[in-house]
Design a protein around this motif. Sequence first.
Motif, short mmCIF file in Angstrom:
data_model
loop_
_atom_site.label_atom_id
_atom_site.label_comp_id
_atom_site.label_asym_id
_atom_site.label_seq_id
_atom_site.Cartn_x
_atom_site.Cartn_y
_atom_site.Cartn_z
N UNK A 103 0.85 -1.19 0.00
CA UNK A 103 0.00 0.00 0.00
C UNK A 103 0.89 1.25 0.00
N UNK A 104 0.52 2.24 -0.80
CA UNK A 104 1.34 3.45 -0.87
C UNK A 104 1.16 4.30 0.39
N UNK A 105 2.26 4.86 0.86
CA UNK A 105 2.22 5.69 2.06
C UNK A 105 1.27 6.88 1.90
N UNK A 106 1.23 7.44 0.71
CA UNK A 106 0.37 8.61 0.48
C UNK A 106 -1.11 8.31 0.73
N UNK A 107 -1.50 7.05 0.58
CA UNK A 107 -2.91 6.70 0.79
C UNK A 107 -3.23 6.31 2.23
N UNK A 108 -2.22 6.33 3.09
CA UNK A 108 -2.47 6.03 4.50
C UNK A 108 -3.02 7.25 5.20
N UNK A 109 -3.76 7.03 6.27
CA UNK A 109 -4.21 8.16 7.08
C UNK A 109 -2.98 8.76 7.76
N UNK A 110 -3.11 10.02 8.21
CA UNK A 110 -1.97 10.74 8.78
C UNK A 110 -1.27 9.99 9.90
N UNK A 111 -2.04 9.48 10.83
CA UNK A 111 -1.46 8.80 11.98
C UNK A 111 -0.73 7.53 11.57
N UNK A 112 -1.26 6.87 10.55
CA UNK A 112 -0.59 5.66 10.10
C UNK A 112 0.71 5.96 9.38
N UNK A 113 0.80 7.12 8.73
CA UNK A 113 2.08 7.53 8.14
C UNK A 113 3.11 7.71 9.24
N UNK A 114 2.68 8.29 10.36
CA UNK A 114 3.60 8.48 11.48
C UNK A 114 4.12 7.13 11.98
#
Length: 505
Positions: A397-408
Amino acid sequence: MENATILRLQDIVKTFPGVKALGGINFNLKSGEVHAICGENGAGKSTLMKVVCGVYRPDSGSIEVNGKKESFSNPMEAYRKGVSIIFQETSLFEEMTVLENLFLGHEITKKAGPFTVIDYRAMTIRAEEIFRRLSTQIDLHVQIKALGMAQKQMVEIAKALTFDANIIIFDEPTASLTQREVTALFAIIRSLKAEGFGIVYISHRMEEIFEICDRVTVIRDGQYISTKFTSDTDKDELVADMVGRKMGSYYPKTETEIGDTLFRAEHYYDSGFVTDISFYARRGEILGFAGLAGAGRTELMESICGLAPRTAGRLFMAGNEIEVQSYKDAMARGIVYVSEDRGKYGLIADMSIENNIALPQLDKLVNKFDILNTEREKELAGRYMTDVGIKAPDGEFLVTNLSGGNQQKVAVSRALALKPELLILDEPTRGVDVNAKAEIHKIISGLTQQGLTIIMISSELPELIGMCDRIYVMKDGALAGCFDRGEATQEKILSVALETKSAAG
Ligand SMILES: Nc1ncnc2c1ncn2[C@@H]1O[C@H](COP(=O)(O)OP(=O)(O)OP(=O)(O)O)[C@@H](O)[C@H]1O
Ligand SMILES: [Mg+2]
C-alpha cells in the motif's frame, strides 16, 4: 434563538480500491457550535471532510451547506460557498512566499487604468490583520520552506481565515503547535463561534476536545458511532466509543534499570541559535525535551544528527568522542532520528510501506548480486506493521494513501527497523490516535528494556511526564532546566519554559 444547521451530511459512503473508508456517515453542524470528530487513525475523519469540500466525490449520500444541497468539485468551489478547510497535511507551496500562499487562487485585485492587477498592499494589510488576530508574527515575504512546522500550521490557519466562509474545518490544527499557539488558536475559535461560525474540529488531543468543543461525533472504521454533548461525556467514554472497548493505561511505561551514560553533548552550539548545550542520556533511559515552539529543540537534534551544521562542542557515545558530519555518520554511530516533519527527512509518499521501511537499509537487504531480496523486505516490514499496528490492506500500500497517523507509524517503524542505540524522536506521536499512541509508547518503553536509549521531543507535556525518566526544558536555544521523573509537573515545566530570565535547574 435556536441555531440553524449549516452543514448536514447524510449517509455518506466513500470507497477507495480495497478500502471502505466511509460506510454511511451522518453529521450535522450548527452555527455558533464547535463540533469535534473523533476516531482512531484511519477511521475516516479526513476522508469525510475531503468529501465535504470537494476533494473526493462520495459514492452516495447528500451534503447540505447553508440549507442548500451542494456537490463541490474542488476546494476552491467549497471556499466560495462558505466552507473553508485546513488540511491535515500541509497544502502550502514551499517555494512561494507566505503572502502568495495565503491568497493563492483568490488574490485581491484592483483596477490600474484598463488593467486588473494584484493589490499587494491590500493583501498585506489583510494578512497582517489576520496574523495579529492569531497573535503570531510571521514575515509575509519569506518562502514557506524557511518556516518550521508550527509556523506552517499558523499559515494554514491564516489562509483559511482569508476566505469569507461561515464553516471552518480544522483537521488536526494543533498537532504541531505548542501551548502558547494553541491558546491563541482557541481564542480565535471562541471569537469565530461568537460571530456565528460553525466549526468542525478534528483532534487526537482529548483535553482540547473537552476544552473547546460543544459536541463530539465519533466514527470507527468508517461507521457512525455516536454524537454527544461534551458536557455529558468524559474522556474514558469517548475513548471507549473510538476504540470499541475500554482502554487501559495511556502511558504504559515499564520500569527499566537505567545503565551508564551512553550519549553526551558538551558545550554544543549549532550554526546560530542553539547555544552552549551540555546534556547526557543513559542506557535504557527515556529523556524528554520540553519547550515552546521555537525553543531550539529540533534545531539541536538535527545538528547533533548531522542534518544541520554545528560550530562548537563535542559529542560522545559510550565515552568515545564521535565526529558527526552527516546523518550517515550519525547512523553509523547508532544514532537514528525521526523528524517531526514526515516529508522532510522522512517518508517517500509515493512509495509503498515496505519500501519506506526498508529504504535506509537496502544494503542489508540485497544479495551479492545487488538484487533486492523482496521476501526479506516484506518480512521486515510485516513485522513492524503488525507490532506498531499500521492500518493498511498490505505492505505494498502506498504511504500517500495512508491516514496521517498511520504515516507516522511508518516513520517510527522505519527508525526502529534500523536497530539504533540512540533513537531521537521529534514529536513521535503527532497526529497518532490515543490507542496507537499507547501502542507506540509501549513499544518505546519495551525497547528501553533491551538497552535502547530514547530522546523524545514532545509538545504534549502529559506524554513527556508519563513516559520520561528525565525532562530537559529548552528556552531560546539554551537549556533552562531539568526535572527527574516524579518531580516533573506541567506547571513546573511551563514556568521554566516561559520564564523571562532563564534559571539553570
Ligand atoms: N486516496 C486514498 N486511496 C486509498 N485509500 C485511502 C485514500 N485516502 C484515504 N484512504 C484510506 O481511507 C481510510 C480513512 O482514512 P482517513 O485519512 O480518512 O483517516 P483519519 O480518520 O483521518 O485518520 P488519522 O487520524 O490518521 O488522520 C484509511 O484506511 C486510509 O488508508
Ligand atoms: Mg486524518
